[in-house]
Scaffold this motif. Structure first.
Motif, PDB file in Angstrom:
ATOM      1  N   GLN A 664      37.790 -65.292  -5.461  1.00 12.08           N
ATOM      2  CA  GLN A 664      38.969 -65.216  -4.668  1.00 12.08           C
ATOM      3  C   GLN A 664      40.053 -65.514  -5.757  1.00 12.08           C
ATOM      4  O   GLN A 664      40.075 -66.158  -6.635  1.00 12.08           O
ATOM      5  N   THR A 665      41.316 -64.833  -5.375  1.00 10.97           N
ATOM      6  CA  THR A 665      42.502 -65.108  -6.121  1.00 10.97           C
ATOM      7  C   THR A 665      43.646 -65.399  -5.146  1.00 10.97           C
ATOM      8  O   THR A 665      43.523 -65.219  -4.029  1.00 10.97           O
ATOM      9  N   ASN A 666      44.816 -65.844  -5.896  1.00  9.51           N
ATOM     10  CA  ASN A 666      46.143 -65.983  -5.070  1.00  9.51           C
ATOM     11  C   ASN A 666      46.838 -65.511  -6.037  1.00  9.51           C
ATOM     12  O   ASN A 666      46.599 -65.187  -7.272  1.00  9.51           O
ATOM     13  N   ASP A 667      48.106 -64.795  -5.508  1.00 14.10           N
ATOM     14  CA  ASP A 667      48.783 -64.105  -6.247  1.00 14.10           C
ATOM     15  C   ASP A 667      50.381 -64.842  -6.046  1.00 14.10           C
ATOM     16  O   ASP A 667      50.593 -65.667  -5.136  1.00 14.10           O
ATOM     17  N   GLY A 668      51.473 -64.227  -6.555  1.00 14.01           N
ATOM     18  CA  GLY A 668      52.800 -64.752  -6.592  1.00 14.01           C
ATOM     19  C   GLY A 668      53.432 -64.630  -5.064  1.00 14.01           C
ATOM     20  O   GLY A 668      54.304 -65.220  -4.799  1.00 14.01           O
ATOM     21  N   ASN A 669      52.953 -63.803  -4.253  1.00 10.78           N
ATOM     22  CA  ASN A 669      53.301 -63.861  -2.851  1.00 10.78           C
ATOM     23  C   ASN A 669      52.678 -64.504  -1.971  1.00 10.78           C
ATOM     24  O   ASN A 669      52.879 -64.647  -0.806  1.00 10.78           O
ATOM     25  N   GLY A 670      51.880 -65.565  -2.348  1.00 11.84           N
ATOM     26  CA  GLY A 670      51.087 -66.397  -1.640  1.00 11.84           C
ATOM     27  C   GLY A 670      49.878 -65.733  -0.837  1.00 11.84           C
ATOM     28  O   GLY A 670      49.141 -66.157  -0.074  1.00 11.84           O
ATOM     29  N   LYS A 671      49.513 -64.456  -1.288  1.00 15.56           N
ATOM     30  CA  LYS A 671      48.273 -64.059  -0.607  1.00 15.56           C
ATOM     31  C   LYS A 671      46.991 -64.514  -1.365  1.00 15.56           C
ATOM     32  O   LYS A 671      46.920 -64.406  -2.498  1.00 15.56           O
ATOM     33  N   ARG A 672      46.160 -64.614  -0.546  1.00 14.40           N
ATOM     34  CA  ARG A 672      44.491 -64.803  -0.843  1.00 14.40           C
ATOM     35  C   ARG A 672      43.737 -63.621  -0.524  1.00 14.40           C
ATOM     36  O   ARG A 672      43.797 -62.986   0.691  1.00 14.40           O
ATOM     37  N   LEU A 673      43.102 -63.216  -1.830  1.00 16.11           N
ATOM     38  CA  LEU A 673      42.251 -62.033  -1.752  1.00 16.11           C
ATOM     39  C   LEU A 673      40.894 -62.461  -2.202  1.00 16.11           C
ATOM     40  O   LEU A 673      40.709 -63.165  -2.908  1.00 16.11           O
ATOM     41  N   PHE A 674      39.876 -61.580  -1.673  1.00 11.63           N
ATOM     42  CA  PHE A 674      38.598 -61.684  -2.254  1.00 11.63           C
ATOM     43  C   PHE A 674      38.074 -60.300  -2.599  1.00 11.63           C
ATOM     44  O   PHE A 674      38.299 -59.113  -2.273  1.00 11.63           O
ATOM     45  N   TYR A 675      37.222 -60.610  -3.702  1.00  4.16           N
ATOM     46  CA  TYR A 675      36.793 -59.475  -4.387  1.00  4.16           C
ATOM     47  C   TYR A 675      35.139 -59.527  -4.477  1.00  4.16           C
ATOM     48  O   TYR A 675      34.690 -60.799  -4.786  1.00  4.16           O
ATOM     49  N   ARG A 676      34.352 -58.512  -4.449  1.00  4.85           N
ATOM     50  CA  ARG A 676      33.003 -58.428  -4.844  1.00  4.85           C
ATOM     51  C   ARG A 676      32.494 -58.307  -6.195  1.00  4.85           C
ATOM     52  O   ARG A 676      33.473 -57.388  -6.933  1.00  4.85           O
ATOM     53  N   MET A 677      31.873 -58.947  -6.828  1.00  5.06           N
ATOM     54  CA  MET A 677      31.706 -59.025  -8.410  1.00  5.06           C
ATOM     55  C   MET A 677      30.315 -58.152  -8.620  1.00  5.06           C
ATOM     56  O   MET A 677      29.316 -58.194  -7.970  1.00  5.06           O
TER      57      MET A 677
END
Length: 1568
Positions: A664-677
């Motif tokens: 899971q990541t956070n970015d400068g826009n405040g967005k929370r995203l999820f990725y499959r590794m």
């Protein structure tokens, strides 16, 4: 402790011999042994070309292996490139911690977490780099990859540095425990949602304690390092004063500052320390180095910061230099917190200041190209500039020291030492240092100097050289070492350097300096990681160094210099590899064992913002400002295996799932995203995400961290988060320098927390240690590393011995100010009280300024002859009312048994035997508080005002003794005398509820501090120790101690006995440590020192008042019960219920209701005095009977007033929904009262006095029996407020009813029918009058219209103004028309005349206005701005005025002050000394007795200097006197025309030749 000297690194990083292995590590060793050979370990290799594996240390990396007090070998560092600046930071919306898709579109500019949210305003050199906040997204670039090979080091690739890539976030993933690949224990606690109270927003019961601070402030400071009397070392870093004991290797901390400390001075006795900080409102703290407690606070003078400090020889005075534009120099009596003298220092920066230790009132300061010698005489500081002459060059002086015989030594920028005698430079010691001399220290042995050349030189008392110590040439030295501070004591020398190091040198071993402290250098500190199995922390900074710290030994154990600034770090799961993210977009992997390089890869141009190893150790996720996350395979020699490209802004935080399958990541826009590794495919299926357990939680966005975000916060305000799953707590770091401790998970908004100050600016990163014993936090601009000890839940018995840290402001382990679930809802009365606003649009203090703005009106009015003021006057006779609805403890017995209280702007002394009152009329606005002197003869009252004042006055003479102003804005809500009567404490109603301690007789402020953001109700001075006091209020119980010019506050420690509650009252008990407070829930809290030891249920509802007796207490609450208690609150001795049945026959009125809310209690003369919210004052006899003494209307405006046509009686109706009848005869009591369904705004007696008409706020009106107040008839034809109601004269056949609907309805009283409607008004109706015949109605409206209607039909009539004067009116209450033109003041646009009433003989017109003035005019008041007599007693608008039937009394009512006032009418010639008479006019004119001609001329002189008053603006072109022009005819003939004065002859307009002109000017010829 680590051994000194070089040893094998492997032993250093493993556990020492005899050290107990942690259980977790023991289990892991057993598991490894069992699984030996089954799992392949991560390769320890360097990626190479051609398959050749090498392990090497790059040329740019230098390993330092050292003990806690030895220095690492440091390589010479290359010059640092200039830091790129980014674009301005755009404004953003508040962040919701749970990110939403679509927030921040594709065009949104990416930004990192803010690194420079300043806690307060900085001056030039101390400002945070605001430009470094912003980032710009860079387009994807071709990835470049390079692996190390044999030969030289890494070539510097700076081509990829973006102009915007400057502020990444600190990263560094940290698994719980090391496990071989393929075997991983779940770190996240499964099913926490079932075990955690989802609604719990309370603060965690555990807390943090500052254990160690790594670093020292060497940059931009000097002379900030000293030995104390206990041979400890005192210095500062960030916002913390540090006292370090070299023998015990232990630190103590002073945490009284709230921003960067930049100056320090040691008291001559070497125990007390003075420190000064930066900030918008900086202050100086004097504190004890033994106890680390504040002794004095000096504030309210300097701005921007305090650059220099110095004590005088006897330590009684302290001099300080500010960072303002004038570099102000201040001399303080620091124990009293009193400013003795102040003067502008210099136009340029001052670097050092010192007292002449051999001349008591002499000082010397130096700075940019100047040195000044100061003399202190009285309160005057006089400087003389040093004369450089030809002996030396005029240059910047950096430091100085004073010697005997007026000799001063100073260190110059070029390395010379200048010797001064008096103010003259007498000689120079050239080449004392090779570069600037930053520090000079005088001691018994001589002088020590330190400079930029890295040398320390010792000099004897005559400044002859003794020895030189070149630190650059020692084992611990390095090129570029610069000395900023030197302290010489005996055979020991302390040296502080520019690069945040502290050395201790023993003189006889001068070539072996001892390294005491190290820290990061200039540049921001962002990178932080913790070792997964050992108590180690790794940090990396813009100074290009990565350092490893031992959390047990509190020492630096390894250091390596890199080629680029470091912005993030992470340690692999097995603790072998350390990954470092660089500012240029590359990342480097080092072996932790020996700091050799494994791989260096650059695939991005923008800064690497975050790094995180997967829990299984197979992958490394690298997040950059390129808005992407790259996945590298650790086993594949860090080969790129995936890429996450779903983000539209820079990456700020990352977390792996426990099974390493998701990221899971956070970015400068405040967005929370999820990725499959490891592929990096984005996951959007919510069902797939439900079961994920996260190995760590460092993200700032998500459901689990919703509650960490304060209101109105920016997306980048919180820089770092780390969760402790086992302890169910998490720690956060933000832009305001605060480390906070929350519960985990933190689901609900507004969660409560514990906060800790110390960092001076933004805290960039925070992490738990591997075993959760410590929290490590790092500061961006302060370069410091803080180590906090985690203290788990503590039992109650432990808390009683540990007091909360003292603080000048809300700091250090305070809890949040947001609304919390564990705080009970406020009682309705308290909530209503907190909503009251005391701010006025216009204050009475504004009147002179407003009049000045009306100059044209003043001039025109002064030129006209105006009617003089009436000869008759009025005098305040009696006031009905008592202010109880928003005040408490404001009712006392005086020495003589009279009762003192307040209402409106009047202090009242009431004689209950004679039923008479005397008045203190010194106030001009609402009095909000009252306190009585211990001797019961003086009273202090505080009022509302723009610059509100406190009056201390004598209850016998009714004369003021002292007036205190200048420190409270908007009003004073609480006052209290000390037990000796010499001091007075007060609390303001400004936003910070400022607390001030006064010496009231001298009118001096002794101490001041910001009290609380929430309302404070009561302040009490400790009767045994006048330097201590307590304040109570909304969620507030604080114990204060005076420290010089400030007050040190500690919050009450509740522990497990209760919860934070609103306190309504407080008193001290039988010892100085005991205090008692009443809560909003009806409990009485018993405190010892600052600890709550017991609670007792006392009342049903809030305890509003409490009074201490010699052997007990008396309390009163909302339940209307007075309770007597023993001296320990163990037993209630007796209770008195305030009921109508208990009223004694001698009562002066009627009790409105049973059990009214009690607001004030006082004892004396065998009785209990009780004040209620309903405006009643009662006297309770101890045997039981209750006597009602005074009463008035309750809260709500009073507008309706009518006097009886034949009797001394009046009626009032108010917004408090009561109709009352008052006796105006000497008995002064309320005769009758009736509760109404709605509030009322007007009333009127019928001509025979038998009926009373009442207009209500809902548009209805009643006619009641004037004796019994029973209904006779009622009507409702309107929906808006009935504003005026009038019976027609004579038989009272008609009743005119005016409303805010712009209509007047006329009713026939006999038939009870509406017979007419008056239409045509464009605004609401304000006043009405009938003519004598009852045929004509005069109406005033809110649009200032004067209208006339025929009665009873209501037909509109037009009547000329001259005819109006001839009409006989039954009454005159109008405020419009030519007859009362003069009653309107000059500032009529600002204030309205609300009411008027004419006497029966039509000679005097009384008026009331919005300013609270009652005025008397002669009638008719023709012409503008008539003269008047003015009286002040009401605090706000006077809503109505009426004369009694025989004109003997004037009755007035106040709107918001709820008071009913009776004024005696006195005929002309009756002279009596009184305070009521005020100025007679708004302006003065010639007829007032003009000026003598000389006086007039003097009055008109303007003393403004033209050069100062003229605007200087740029000029263009050629100045007139330089322009070439044709000579005039006179000039061609040699004649000049002029006009001037010469000698005693006036030569005006003479035409003379040039020759004659010269002769006259030079006295050669006189004009005949």
């Amino acid at each position: 402790m680590f051994p000194e000297g070089p040893v094998k690194t492997k032993t250093l990083l493993n556990l020492g011999k005899g050290e107990k292995t942690p259980p977790l590590l023991r289990r892991e060793k057993r598991r490894r042994k069992k699984n030996k050979g089954k799992y392949r370990k991560a390769p320890r290799h360097t990626a190479t070309r051609g398959g050749e594996a090498r392990s090497r240390r790059p040329a740019h990396c230098h390993l330092s292996v050292a003990g806690p007090r030895s220095v690492p070998a440091v390589s010479p560092r290359r010059p640092r490139p200039p830091r790129p600046s980014g674009p301005a930071r755009p404004l953003t919306a508040p962040l919701s911690a749970q990110a939403h898709p679509g927030r921040g579109g594709a065009g949104a500019a990416p930004r990192p977490r803010s690194a420079s949210r300043a806690v307060s305003q900085r001056s030039h050199v101390w400002r945070r780099g605001a430009a470094r906040r912003a980032r710009a997204a860079a387009p994807s670039v071709r990835r470049r990859r390079r692996r190390t090979s044999g030969g030289g080091g890494h070539p510097c690739r700076r081509a990829g540095i973006s102009a915007a890539g400057t502020q990444p976030s600190g990263g560094g993933g940290r698994p719980v425990a090391p496990f071989p690949r393929g075997l991983r224990r779940e770190r996240a606690i499964p099913g926490w949602r079932g075990r955690v109270d989802m609604a719990d927003r309370s603060a965690p019961s555990c807390h943090l304690r500052l254990e160690w601070v790594y670093g020292y402030r060497g940059h931009q400071c000097r002379n900030n390092l000293y030995y104390t009397a206990a041979k400890e070392i005192v210095y500062f870093v960030a916002g913390v004063g540090v006292v370090y004991s070299p023998r015990e290797h232990r630190q103590k901390f002073y945490l009284g500052h709230q921003d960067d400390i930049i100056s320090l001075a040691l008291h001559p006795e070497r125990v007390l320390v003075a420190t000064g900080q930066v900030g918008k409102e900086p202050y100086i703290c004097v504190w004890d180095s033994y106890t680390v407690q504040t002794v004095s606070v000096l504030k309210d003078v300097h701005t921007h910061g305090i650059a220099c400090l110095a004590f005088d020889l006897d330590g009684q005075r302290l001099v300080s230099v500010g960072l303002d534009s004038k570099n102000t120099v201040c001399v303080w009596d620091w124990r009293k917190g009193k400013l003795l003298s102040m003067a502008p220092g210099h136009t340029d920066r001052i670097f050092d200041i010192s007292w002449d230790l051999y001349q008591p009132n002499k000082l010397v300061s130096c700075g940019v190209k100047h040195i000044k010698f100061w003399s202190l005489c009285g309160n005057s500081l006089t400087p003389k500039r040093g004369v450089f002459g030809k002996t030396g060059d005029l240059q910047t002086i950096l430091c100085l020291a004073c010697a005997r015989d007026e000799v001063t030594y100073s260190g110059a920028l070029n390395g010379d030492i200048y010797v001064w005698k008096g103010i003259n430079l007498v000689r120079t010691i050239q080449g004392a240092h090779a570069a600037g001399i930053f520090s000079m220290n005088a001691c018994e042995e001589g002088f020590a100097t330190g400079g930029r050349d890295g040398c320390v030189r010792l000099w004897d008392l005559n400044f002859k050289p003794i020895t030189v110590i070149d630190l650059r040439e020692t084992d611990q030295g390095y090129k570029g070492l610069s000395v900023r501070s030197v302290c010489w004591r005996g055979d020991h020398i302390l040296v502080g350097t520019q690069d945040s190091e502290i050395f201790e040198i023993v003189v006889h071993e001068r070539n072996k300096p001892f390294l005491i402290m190290q820290g990061h250098c200039e540049g921001e500190l962002w990178a932080l990681a913790v070792h997964p199995t050992k108590p180690l922390a790794m940090t990396g900074s813009d100074d290009r160094s990565v350092r490893i710290w031992s959390l047990i030994d509190h020492a630096l154990i390894a250091r390596c210099n890199m080629e680029e600034p470091i912005r993030c770090a992470a340690v692999s799961t097995d603790g072998i590899h350390l990954a470092l993210g660089m500012k240029d977009g590359s990342f480097t992997v080092l072996r932790v064992r020996d700091m050799t390089e494994v791989v260096h890869i650059k695939d991005r141009k923008e800064a690497i913002h975050e790094l995180k190893y997967s829990p299984d150790g197979n992958f490394l996720a690298v997040g950059s400002n390129d808005s992407s996350v790259d996945i590298y395979g650790v086993v594949q020699r860090y080969k790129k295996v995936g890429e996450c490209i779903g983000s539209l802004s820079f990456i700020t935080h990352m977390d792996w799932s426990s099974d390493s399958k998701y990221l899971q990541t956070n970015d400068g826009n405040g967005k929370r995203l999820f990725y499959r590794m490891p592929g990096g495919k984005e996951v959007t299926n919510k069902e797939e995400l439900k079961g994920i357990q996260w190995a760590s939680w460092t993200c700032v966005s998500g459901l689990e961290v919703n509650g960490i975000w304060p209101k109105y916060s920016d997306i980048n305000d919180i820089n770092s988060v780390d969760a402790n799953f086992i302890g169910q707590v998490m720690v956060t770091a933000d832009d305001y320098g605060i480390v906070k401790l929350f519960r985990y998970p933190c689901l609900r908004k507004g969660a409560k927390f514990k906060k800790y100050l110390g960092h001076s600016a933004h805290v960039t990163n925070v992490r738990w240690s591997h075993d959760h014993q410590w929290v490590v936090s790092i500061g961006g601009a302060d370069h410091s590393v803080f180590q906090w000890k985690f203290v788990p839940d503590r039992k109650l018995k432990d808390t009683l011995h540990i007091a909360p840290q003292e603080s000048l402001v809300d700091s250090n382990s305070d809890e949040s100010d947001s609304d919390q679930s564990d705080v009970p809802e406020l009682d309705s009365e308290i909530e209503q009280e907190t909503q009251i606003t005391y701010r006025r649009q216009v204050y009475k203090e504004d009147l002179p300024q407003l009049k000045e703005q009306c100059k044209e009106k003043r001039k025109s009015a002064a030129s006209k002859r105006r009617e003089r003021a009436p000869g008759n006057s009025i005098r305040l006779h009696f006031v009905h009312g008592y202010r109880g609805y928003d005040c408490r403890s404001n009712l006392f017995y005086t020495q003589t048994g009279e009762i003192v209280y307040h209402v409106a702007a009047v202090g009242v002394v009431y004689n209950r035997q004679q039923n008479t009152q005397r008045f203190y009329l010194g106030h001009d606005d609402d009095i909000l508080c009252l306190a009585i002197h211990p001797l019961k003869d003086y009273v202090a009252t505080g009022q509302v005002g723009r610059d509100s004042s406190i009056h201390i006055w004598d209850t016998e003479t009714i004369k003021p003794l002292s007036v205190l102003k200048g420190y409270h804005q908007y009003g004073v809500c609480a006052v209290d005398f000390s037990a000796d009567g010499k001091r007075l404490a007060s609390v303001g109603i400004d936003d910070n509820h400022t607390i001030v301690l006064w010496d009231w007789k001298k009118g001096e402020k002794l101490s001041a501090v910001r009290g609380s953001k929430d309302k404070i109700f009561v302040v009490k001075i400790n009767p045994y120790m006048p330097d201590k006091l307590i304040t109570v209020g909304i969620k507030h119980m604080k114990f204060w101690r005076r420290a010089g010019g400030g007050l040190i506050g500690r919050k009450g420690c509740i522990g497990a006995l209760g919860r934070t509650d609103t306190m309504m009252c407080a008193v001290y008990g039988w010892t100085e440590e005991m205090a008692f407070s009443g809560t909003s829930t009806g409990d009485v809290c018993i405190w010892r020192d600052v600890f709550l030891i017991k609670t007792v249920k006392a009342h049903d509802g809030p305890v509003f008042s409490m009074h201490a007796l010699e052997k007990g207490f008396v309390t009163g609450g909302k339940d209307g019960v007075v309770a007597l208690w023993d001296d320990t609150f163990e037993r209630c001795l007796k209770t008195y219920a305030i009921k109508r049945a208990a009223l004694a026959p001698g009562s002066k009125g009627l009790l409105l209701e049973d059990n009214p809310s009690i607001r004030a209690i006082s004892l004396g003369h065998g009785h209990i005095l009780v004040g209620t919210k309903n405006g009643e004052i009662l006297e309770v006899d101890k045997s039981g009977p209750i006597t009602l003494l005074v009463q008035g209307h309750m809260e709500g405006e009073v507008w309706g007033l009518a006097t009886h046509p034949h009797l001394p009686i009046c009626a009032t109706v108010s917004d408090d929904k009561t109709l009352r009848i008052w006796d105006l005869s000497p008995s002064h009591c309320m005769l009758a009262v009736r509760k109404l369904k709605k509030g009322g705004r007007c009333c009127c007696f019928s001509p025979d006095g038998k009926a009373l008409a009442v207009g209500l706020n809902d548009g209805s009106f009643l006619i009641v029996n004037a004796d019994t107040l029973e209904d006779l008839v009622s009507f409702q034809h309107r929906k808006d407020v009935i504003s005026e109601i009038r019976f027609s004269p004579g038989a009272g056949k008609y009743l005119a009813v005016a409303s805010c609907d712009n209509f007047v309805d006329i009713y026939n009283v006999m038939s009870s029918k509406r017979v007419g409607i008056c239409k045509g008004a464009s605004s609401y109706i304000t006043h009405m009058d009938w003519d004598i015949r009852g045929k004509l109605l005069q109406v005033n409206t809110g649009a200032k219209e004067q209208l006339f209607f025929e009665a009873p039909r209501g037909k509109k009539q037009t009547i000329p103004s001259l005819e109006v004067e001839k009409i006989g009116w039954a009454s005159w209450t109008s405020v419009l028309g030519s007859c009362c033109e003069g009653i309107w003041p000059i500032i009529g646009e600002v204030t309205d005349v609300t009411a008027s009433c004419l006497t029966s003989d039509s000679k005097v017109l009384a008026t009331g206005d919005d300013f609270g003035f009652v005025k008397l005019f002669r009638y008719p008041a023709k012409g503008k701005f008539g003269k008047f007599k003015r009286y002040v007693a009401h605090s706000t608008h006077v809503t109505n005025v009426r004369w009694t039937y025989d004109d003997s009394l004037l009755v007035t009512v106040g709107g918001a002050d709820t008071s009913l006032m009776l004024w005696t009418y006195e005929m002309e010639g009756h002279r009596d000394s009184r305070q009521c008479d005020s100025e007679e006019s708004d302006l003065d004119s010639e007829e007032d007795g003009g000026y003598d001609s000389d006086v007039t001329r003097e009055n008109e002189i303007n003393y403004t200097i033209k050069a100062l008053s003229t605007n200087i603006r740029p000029m263009f072109g050629i100045k007139p006197h330089l322009q070439q022009k044709e000579p005039t005819l006179d000039e061609r003939q040699g004649v000049v025309r002029f006009q001037f004065f010469v000698s005693d002859h006036q030569l005006v307009g003479h035409c003379l030749s040039r020759r004659n002109f010269r002769q006259i000017m030079w006295g050669k010829k006189r004009d005949p």
